[in-house]
Write an enzyme that holds these catalytic residues in place. Sequence first.
Site, mmCIF file in Angstrom:
data_model
loop_
_atom_site.group_PDB
_atom_site.id
_atom_site.type_symbol
_atom_site.label_atom_id
_atom_site.label_comp_id
_atom_site.label_asym_id
_atom_site.label_seq_id
_atom_site.Cartn_x
_atom_site.Cartn_y
_atom_site.Cartn_z
ATOM 1 C CB SER A 113 -0.875 0.000 1.266
ATOM 2 O OG SER A 113 -1.442 1.266 1.471
ATOM 3 C CD GLN A 134 -3.009 1.568 -2.761
ATOM 4 O OE1 GLN A 134 -2.275 1.610 -1.778
ATOM 5 N NE2 GLN A 134 -3.825 2.554 -3.084
ATOM 6 C CE1 TYR A 136 -6.376 4.721 -1.975
ATOM 7 C CE2 TYR A 136 -4.760 4.319 -0.276
ATOM 8 C CZ TYR A 136 -5.988 4.064 -0.840
ATOM 9 O OH TYR A 136 -6.835 3.145 -0.271
ATOM 10 C CB THR A 162 -6.896 2.403 -4.834
ATOM 11 O OG1 THR A 162 -6.004 1.314 -4.595
ATOM 12 C CG2 THR A 162 -8.196 2.174 -4.096
ATOM 13 C CE LYS A 237 -7.582 -3.207 -3.738
ATOM 14 N NZ LYS A 237 -8.093 -2.243 -2.772
ATOM 15 C CG HIS A 261 -11.204 0.185 -0.334
ATOM 16 N ND1 HIS A 261 -10.450 0.995 -1.134
ATOM 17 C CD2 HIS A 261 -10.571 0.171 0.860
ATOM 18 C CE1 HIS A 261 -9.424 1.475 -0.445
ATOM 19 N NE2 HIS A 261 -9.480 0.977 0.785
ATOM 20 C CG ASP A 292 -10.146 -7.101 -3.293
ATOM 21 O OD1 ASP A 292 -11.290 -6.589 -3.257
ATOM 22 O OD2 ASP A 292 -9.125 -6.399 -3.268
ATOM 23 N N GLY A 293 -12.492 -9.382 -1.867
ATOM 24 C CA GLY A 293 -13.652 -9.058 -1.022
ATOM 25 C C GLY A 293 -14.319 -10.308 -0.488
ATOM 26 C CB ILE A 295 -11.523 -14.506 -0.694
ATOM 27 C CG1 ILE A 295 -12.275 -14.145 -1.964
ATOM 28 C CG2 ILE A 295 -10.732 -15.822 -0.770
ATOM 29 C CD1 ILE A 295 -11.774 -14.563 -3.228
ATOM 30 N NE ARG A 296 -12.500 -12.850 5.681
ATOM 31 C CZ ARG A 296 -12.319 -11.858 4.799
ATOM 32 N NH1 ARG A 296 -11.840 -12.126 3.571
ATOM 33 N NH2 ARG A 296 -12.592 -10.616 5.121
HETATM 34 C C1 LIG Z 1 -7.288 -2.540 7.128
HETATM 35 C C2 LIG Z 1 -7.388 -2.404 5.645
HETATM 36 C C3 LIG Z 1 -6.602 -1.467 4.991
HETATM 37 C C4 LIG Z 1 -6.687 -1.343 3.610
HETATM 38 N N1 LIG Z 1 -5.852 -0.480 2.973
HETATM 39 C C5 LIG Z 1 -5.890 -0.373 1.637
HETATM 40 C C6 LIG Z 1 -4.991 0.471 0.961
HETATM 41 O O1 LIG Z 1 -4.125 1.097 1.551
HETATM 42 N N2 LIG Z 1 -5.137 0.571 -0.378
HETATM 43 C C7 LIG Z 1 -6.092 -0.122 -1.074
HETATM 44 O O2 LIG Z 1 -6.183 0.008 -2.287
HETATM 45 N N3 LIG Z 1 -6.929 -0.955 -0.454
HETATM 46 C C8 LIG Z 1 -6.853 -1.108 0.883
HETATM 47 N N4 LIG Z 1 -7.684 -1.970 1.508
HETATM 48 C C9 LIG Z 1 -8.600 -2.826 0.718
HETATM 49 C C10 LIG Z 1 -7.903 -4.148 0.324
HETATM 50 O O3 LIG Z 1 -6.917 -3.923 -0.629
HETATM 51 C C11 LIG Z 1 -8.896 -5.149 -0.270
HETATM 52 O O4 LIG Z 1 -9.602 -4.548 -1.317
HETATM 53 C C12 LIG Z 1 -9.882 -5.720 0.737
HETATM 54 O O5 LIG Z 1 -9.272 -5.873 2.004
HETATM 55 C C13 LIG Z 1 -10.393 -7.064 0.246
HETATM 56 O O6 LIG Z 1 -11.348 -7.569 1.117
HETATM 57 P P1 LIG Z 1 -11.037 -8.655 2.268
HETATM 58 O O7 LIG Z 1 -10.405 -7.904 3.387
HETATM 59 O O8 LIG Z 1 -12.394 -9.165 2.607
HETATM 60 O O9 LIG Z 1 -10.120 -9.699 1.680
HETATM 61 C C14 LIG Z 1 -7.611 -2.122 2.883
HETATM 62 C C15 LIG Z 1 -8.406 -3.071 3.536
HETATM 63 C C16 LIG Z 1 -8.277 -3.222 4.901
HETATM 64 C C17 LIG Z 1 -9.125 -4.271 5.596
HETATM 65 C C1 LIG Z 2 -8.398 7.954 0.704
HETATM 66 C C2 LIG Z 2 -7.104 7.294 1.049
HETATM 67 C C3 LIG Z 2 -7.087 6.713 2.427
HETATM 68 C C4 LIG Z 2 -7.216 5.255 2.438
HETATM 69 C C5 LIG Z 2 -6.831 4.694 3.743
HETATM 70 C C6 LIG Z 2 -6.299 3.305 3.727
HETATM 71 C C7 LIG Z 2 -7.322 2.367 3.259
HETATM 72 O O1 LIG Z 2 -7.396 2.114 2.093
HETATM 73 C C8 LIG Z 2 -8.261 1.783 4.175
HETATM 74 O O2 LIG Z 2 -8.167 1.994 5.406
HETATM 75 O O3 LIG Z 2 -9.171 1.067 3.707
#
Ligand SMILES: Cc1cc2nc3c(=O)[nH]c(=O)nc-3n(C[C@H](O)[C@H](O)[C@H](O)COP(=O)(O)O)c2cc1C
Ligand SMILES: CCCCCCC(=O)C(=O)O
Length: 367
Positions: A113, A134, A136, A162, A237, A261, A292-293, A295-296
């Site tokens: 990230s 990844q 931003y 993203t 993404k 997300h 994604d999303g 998947i367990r």
């Molecule tokens: C705690 C946390 C932080 C995340 N941070 C980012 C991030 O920095 N950038 C991003 O594109 N997605 C972020 N995501 C989304 C993940 O990349 C992903 O899309 C998502 O966790 C998939 O779902 P799952 O947790 O059910 O596997 C974050 C998700 C979580 C749970």
């Molecule tokens: C808008 C950018 C902040 C995203 C923070 C990190 C993330 O993706 C998350 O917590 O989910």
Amino acid sequence: MQDPRPAPSLLTVDDFERAARARLSKMAYDYYRSGADEGRTLRENRRAFRRLEIHHRVLVDVAERDMSTTVLGTRVPFPILVAPTAYQRLAHPDGEIASSRAASELGTIFTLSTLSTTSLEAVADASSGPKWFQLYVHKDRGLTRALVERAESAGYRALMLTVDTPVLGRRIADVRNGFALPEGLVMANLVDAASAAPAEERGSLLASYVASRHDASLTWRDVGWLASLTRLPLLLKGIVRPDDAVRALDAGAAGVVVSNHGARQLDGAPATIEVLPAIAEAVAGRCLVLMDGGIRWGTDVLKAIALGARAVLVGRPVLWGLAALGGEGVARVLAGLRDELSIAMALAGCPTLASIDRDLIRRAQAR
Ligand SMILES: Cc1cc2nc3c(=O)[nH]c(=O)nc-3n(C[C@H](O)[C@H](O)[C@H](O)COP(=O)(O)O)c2cc1C
Ligand SMILES: CCCCCCC(=O)C(=O)O
């Protein structure tokens, strides 16, 4: 005679979540666990998998199973990649170094990230496996360009932009907990920018970072600009619509990640497994489709492959492994999902990923 070995207590992703919860502060666990608003999409991401049945084929030779595939030119031994998640040192002091090494050990791709708590260069130095970055996009386009150049020169193999995060989704628990990074943890890729920020932003409150630095004006035009900055393949993404997937393709993306997300942005967005088939159909093999999303289980991976994903990414499962047992936990979570997929393929009559077709999957009849 009694078996003297202790019963393994950490077998499933849900076991790892329970172990992680016991170790994490409430603030950290809530940050990782939360979805946006009332958590409707969060629940749906998992429920939607449960609504799907696998109508297995019998009497197929599955003595050998091949789970390998190629994503953007990288061969991986199984179709499960690590999704980008911010702030991994909140889970364990070894943070992104440990999780990237675990992915590397298993031969799969680690996505770092922008908001990592270890710099992209330190992660690249620490683990030799394939890595994506990844991105931003920041209001400061010079900073954005510098991130792209740094990722490219550190050896990351793709950029994952993203696109579902113009503003931060409202995660109620984080607001109640006053979520902030503890003393000593920083957004390591942005430290210079952060130290130039006003004092009240340096505390790493996500909301203030987003309000002051993150660019909510990003449009399709900027995707072209970004692609022009780099020779790395670009993935978008956060796609949940077939028309946006086709637009991504037209804008020069090498692929899309069907994602909401992890249900942390727009509550009410569809479960990703629900929208995957139409997106895969719309792009019709012209670009890489990942999802994604929720998947367990290995059976979830099989369903996603059947409905059009080349591979899946996992976010929280990796965080639970990291919080429970550090790098070893991440490796065990990834290996567990891989092994579950192997069993699911055998039982479904699928010796290869190519043989996992859409006809295997039916929606369960409403009872
Ligand atoms: C705690 C946390 C932080 C995340 N941070 C980012 C991030 O920095 N950038 C991003 O594109 N997605 C972020 N995501 C989304 C993940 O990349 C992903 O899309 C998502 O966790 C998939 O779902 P799952 O947790 O059910 O596997 C974050 C998700 C979580 C749970
Ligand atoms: C808008 C950018 C902040 C995203 C923070 C990190 C993330 O993706 C998350 O917590 O989910």
